[in-house]
Design an enzyme around this catalytic site. Sequence first.
Site, short mmCIF file in Angstrom:
data_model
loop_
_atom_site.label_atom_id
_atom_site.label_comp_id
_atom_site.label_asym_id
_atom_site.label_seq_id
_atom_site.Cartn_x
_atom_site.Cartn_y
_atom_site.Cartn_z
CB CYS A 262 18.60 4.25 6.80
SG CYS A 262 17.25 4.92 7.66
CG LEU A 263 16.41 8.99 3.34
CD1 LEU A 263 15.09 9.88 2.87
CD2 LEU A 263 17.45 9.75 2.33
N GLY B 189 12.39 5.12 -0.01
CA GLY B 189 11.44 4.67 0.95
C GLY B 189 11.64 5.68 2.18
CG HIS C 218 12.31 3.55 9.81
ND1 HIS C 218 13.42 4.19 10.53
CD2 HIS C 218 12.89 3.46 8.28
CE1 HIS C 218 14.41 4.26 9.54
NE2 HIS C 218 14.08 3.93 8.45
CD GLN D 143 13.02 7.17 7.65
OE1 GLN D 143 12.43 6.85 6.87
NE2 GLN D 143 14.51 7.20 7.57
CG HIS E 293 15.03 -0.19 5.75
ND1 HIS E 293 16.18 0.08 5.82
CD2 HIS E 293 14.42 1.19 5.95
CE1 HIS E 293 16.49 1.08 6.11
NE2 HIS E 293 15.55 1.95 6.18
CD GLU E 294 11.41 2.67 4.44
OE1 GLU E 294 11.19 3.72 5.36
OE2 GLU E 294 12.19 2.97 3.61
#
Length: 168
Positions: A100-101, A47, A146, A52, A142-143
Amino acid sequence: MSIKQLLIMGNPKLITPSIAVEDFNNPLLRSIIQDMHDTMIAKGGVGIAAPQIGYFVRLIMFGFQKSERYPDAQEIPFTTLVNPSFSPLSEETEDGWEGCLSVPGLRGLVPRYKSINYTAQDIHGHTVSGQADGFKARVIQHECDHLDGILYPRRIKDLRYFGFESEL
Ligand code: NI
């Protein structure tokens, strides 16, 4: 297509809340979505959220067939959600390991609602809604975090369960 550089934890922009998408005819929207897709695929993420890659708009994407980062996770169809929100179907939460990226190399054990209802718009501005549970519900939560400037380490209840993926 372009693979963007990811903002990583510590960058103050990542803790800034993003703004709602209002203009669905803006070609920039398509190009952000394409960049999110290309970056997520290139980095092996399940995701990604627009902030990000440096766009502070409420736009998330998720989906994968088989994830090397989450080998036990079941396939999730590719989905793009604009202006998403969710509400829990019950107060029940579940602990699960997240990465997480924007937090490269680390994993943490994070409680999330087990099942949620979500509502959003698609890329044309039409309302979409659905129900999710388990890993998919986790990814959406999670997304969405962000978009509010929250990275998962803030959700970890016990920091003993936060560390480098090579060690865990
Ligand atoms: Ni993330």
